[in-house]
Design a protein around this motif. Structure first.
Motif, PDB file in Angstrom:
ATOM      1  N   LEU A 131     -13.641  -7.062  -2.183  1.00  0.00           N
ATOM      2  CA  LEU A 131     -14.028  -5.668  -1.969  1.00  0.00           C
ATOM      3  C   LEU A 131     -14.876  -5.540  -0.713  1.00  0.00           C
ATOM      4  N   TYR A 132     -15.821  -6.446  -0.540  1.00  0.00           N
ATOM      5  CA  TYR A 132     -16.673  -6.403   0.642  1.00  0.00           C
ATOM      6  C   TYR A 132     -15.844  -6.601   1.908  1.00  0.00           C
ATOM      7  N   ASN A 133     -14.942  -7.573   1.881  1.00  0.00           N
ATOM      8  CA  ASN A 133     -14.122  -7.846   3.064  1.00  0.00           C
ATOM      9  C   ASN A 133     -13.214  -6.675   3.406  1.00  0.00           C
ATOM     10  N   ALA A 134     -12.751  -5.965   2.377  1.00  0.00           N
ATOM     11  CA  ALA A 134     -11.816  -4.862   2.618  1.00  0.00           C
ATOM     12  C   ALA A 134     -12.512  -3.556   2.963  1.00  0.00           C
ATOM     13  N   TYR A 135     -13.647  -3.279   2.310  1.00  0.00           N
ATOM     14  CA  TYR A 135     -14.243  -1.947   2.436  1.00  0.00           C
ATOM     15  C   TYR A 135     -15.677  -1.948   2.952  1.00  0.00           C
ATOM     16  N   GLY A 136     -16.347  -3.095   2.921  1.00  0.00           N
ATOM     17  CA  GLY A 136     -17.742  -3.127   3.325  1.00  0.00           C
ATOM     18  C   GLY A 136     -18.643  -3.046   2.116  1.00  0.00           C
ATOM     19  N   SER A 137     -19.746  -2.334   2.235  1.00  0.00           N
ATOM     20  CA  SER A 137     -20.747  -2.260   1.177  1.00  0.00           C
ATOM     21  C   SER A 137     -20.284  -1.335   0.051  1.00  0.00           C
ATOM     22  N   LYS A 138     -21.081  -1.295  -1.014  1.00  0.00           N
ATOM     23  CA  LYS A 138     -20.809  -0.364  -2.111  1.00  0.00           C
ATOM     24  C   LYS A 138     -20.837   1.079  -1.615  1.00  0.00           C
ATOM     25  N   LEU A 139     -21.753   1.381  -0.699  1.00  0.00           N
ATOM     26  CA  LEU A 139     -21.803   2.732  -0.145  1.00  0.00           C
ATOM     27  C   LEU A 139     -20.542   3.036   0.648  1.00  0.00           C
ATOM     28  N   ASP A 140     -20.068   2.079   1.423  1.00  0.00           N
ATOM     29  CA  ASP A 140     -18.822   2.267   2.164  1.00  0.00           C
ATOM     30  C   ASP A 140     -17.663   2.562   1.203  1.00  0.00           C
ATOM     31  N   LEU A 141     -17.657   1.851   0.075  1.00  0.00           N
ATOM     32  CA  LEU A 141     -16.584   2.056  -0.899  1.00  0.00           C
ATOM     33  C   LEU A 141     -16.681   3.444  -1.520  1.00  0.00           C
ATOM     34  N   LEU A 142     -17.898   3.913  -1.789  1.00  0.00           N
ATOM     35  CA  LEU A 142     -18.054   5.279  -2.292  1.00  0.00           C
ATOM     36  C   LEU A 142     -17.490   6.288  -1.306  1.00  0.00           C
ATOM     37  N   VAL A 143     -17.798   6.117  -0.037  1.00  0.00           N
ATOM     38  CA  VAL A 143     -17.307   7.049   0.975  1.00  0.00           C
ATOM     39  C   VAL A 143     -15.779   7.028   1.027  1.00  0.00           C
ATOM     40  N   ALA A 144     -15.205   5.822   0.961  1.00  0.00           N
ATOM     41  CA  ALA A 144     -13.743   5.720   0.933  1.00  0.00           C
ATOM     42  C   ALA A 144     -13.176   6.385  -0.312  1.00  0.00           C
ATOM     43  N   ALA A 145     -13.867   6.241  -1.441  1.00  0.00           N
ATOM     44  CA  ALA A 145     -13.420   6.886  -2.678  1.00  0.00           C
ATOM     45  C   ALA A 145     -13.527   8.402  -2.575  1.00  0.00           C
ATOM     46  N   LEU A 146     -14.563   8.905  -1.929  1.00  0.00           N
ATOM     47  CA  LEU A 146     -14.692  10.349  -1.713  1.00  0.00           C
ATOM     48  C   LEU A 146     -13.562  10.874  -0.833  1.00  0.00           C
ATOM     49  N   ASP A 147     -13.189  10.109   0.184  1.00  0.00           N
ATOM     50  CA  ASP A 147     -12.059  10.505   1.025  1.00  0.00           C
ATOM     51  C   ASP A 147     -10.763  10.518   0.206  1.00  0.00           C
ATOM     52  N   HIS A 148     -10.595   9.508  -0.642  1.00  0.00           N
ATOM     53  CA  HIS A 148      -9.406   9.434  -1.492  1.00  0.00           C
ATOM     54  C   HIS A 148      -9.391  10.621  -2.462  1.00  0.00           C
ATOM     55  N   TYR A 149     -10.533  10.956  -3.013  1.00  0.00           N
ATOM     56  CA  TYR A 149     -10.644  12.111  -3.914  1.00  0.00           C
ATOM     57  C   TYR A 149     -10.287  13.404  -3.182  1.00  0.00           C
ATOM     58  N   SER A 150     -10.762  13.524  -1.969  1.00  0.00           N
ATOM     59  CA  SER A 150     -10.461  14.719  -1.175  1.00  0.00           C
ATOM     60  C   SER A 150      -8.959  14.876  -0.958  1.00  0.00           C
ATOM     61  N   ASP A 151      -8.290  13.754  -0.698  1.00  0.00           N
ATOM     62  CA  ASP A 151      -6.850  13.789  -0.437  1.00  0.00           C
ATOM     63  C   ASP A 151      -6.025  14.012  -1.695  1.00  0.00           C
ATOM     64  N   THR A 152      -6.373  13.305  -2.774  1.00  0.00           N
ATOM     65  CA  THR A 152      -5.501  13.266  -3.951  1.00  0.00           C
ATOM     66  C   THR A 152      -5.840  14.292  -5.021  1.00  0.00           C
ATOM     67  N   VAL A 153      -7.093  14.730  -5.069  1.00  0.00           N
ATOM     68  CA  VAL A 153      -7.484  15.699  -6.093  1.00  0.00           C
ATOM     69  C   VAL A 153      -7.755  17.068  -5.472  1.00  0.00           C
ATOM     70  N   LEU A 154      -8.614  17.113  -4.476  1.00  0.00           N
ATOM     71  CA  LEU A 154      -8.973  18.402  -3.893  1.00  0.00           C
ATOM     72  C   LEU A 154      -7.811  19.023  -3.134  1.00  0.00           C
ATOM     73  N   ASP A 155      -7.267  18.307  -2.159  1.00  0.00           N
ATOM     74  CA  ASP A 155      -6.215  18.889  -1.332  1.00  0.00           C
ATOM     75  C   ASP A 155      -4.902  19.024  -2.095  1.00  0.00           C
ATOM     76  N   SER A 156      -4.578  18.048  -2.902  1.00  0.00           N
ATOM     77  CA  SER A 156      -3.284  18.075  -3.578  1.00  0.00           C
ATOM     78  C   SER A 156      -3.257  18.994  -4.792  1.00  0.00           C
ATOM     79  N   PHE A 157      -4.403  19.154  -5.464  1.00  0.00           N
ATOM     80  CA  PHE A 157      -4.371  19.856  -6.740  1.00  0.00           C
ATOM     81  C   PHE A 157      -5.328  21.040  -6.833  1.00  0.00           C
TER      82      PHE A 157
END
Length: 206
Positions: A54-80
């Motif tokens: 996870l660290y190698n792919a995304y960075g810190s836990k905070l980085d992963l949260l930000v990536a998850a927020l972007d994913h949420y924006s794309d898949t839940v907010l924008d799509s639905f």
């Protein structure tokens, strides 16, 4: 939707996992447990990746949260949630459909509100990348509401000067609604907020 200031690992071997699957699992965990409540071992178990991967792919836990927020924006907010409101073909009917989608979250088996609104509530002094995502959400919400209300104005459903005023008023109502849902407030309270939103939206209906 990524932020160049967020640390990400550089190019190397192709990833041996599906990025969307991992981010979806992390998103659901953060949505359920919050940022503080989601430990790295939990994230590892949810995603099926070791903490080092996870660290190698995304960075810190905070980085992963930000990536998850972007994913949420794309898949839940924008799509639905917000996409149909912004890009619909109707006016007030699209606002009503959006409020119906919000109402459906009250009766979910495990009501969680909105991940981005939950993040707003959790971080009193958010790091800049998180602040950028929560600000983006408020902007997207207002723009989507304004788009639907503009269509309503062109259809003669609301007065010409009502678009911005009503969009501005609806944004905090939607945010408050999601906070109450996440807090497991009585359904009557959350439904009352949606009633206020509908009344405000349809005021001056012709």
């Amino acid at each position: 939707m990524t932020d160049p200031k967020i640390s990400r690992r550089g190019p190397g071997r192709p990833r041996g996992f599906d990025d969307a699957t991992v981010l979806g699992a992390a998103m659901r965990l953060f949505w359920r447990e919050g940022y503080s409540g989601a430990s790295m071992p939990q994230i590892s178990a949810a995603t099926g990746l070791s903490t080092s991967s996870l660290y190698n792919a995304y960075g810190s836990k905070l980085d992963l949260l930000v990536a998850a927020l972007d994913h949420y924006s794309d898949t839940v907010l924008d799509s639905f949630m917000l996409g149909p409101l912004a890009r619909g073909g109707d006016g007030l009917a699209d606002v009503d459909a959006f409020l119906d989608r919000l109402a459906a979250t009250i009766d979910a088996a495990h009501p969680r509100g909105c991940l981005t609104v939950n993040t707003i509530a959790e971080f009193r002094d958010p790091p800049p990348p998180v602040a950028a995502r929560t600000a983006r959400y408020r902007s997207q919400l207002r723009q989507a509401l304004r788009a639907a209300l503009s269509r309503a104005r062109h259809l003669g459903e609301i007065p010409a000067d009502a678009v911005d005023q009503r969009a501005d008023a609806l944004v905090p109502i939607v945010v408050a609604f999601n906070l109450l849902v996440a807090a497991h407030a009585p359904a009557s309270e959350t439904r009352d907020l949606l009633t206020v939103a509908r009344t405000l939206t349809h005021r001056g209906l012709r």
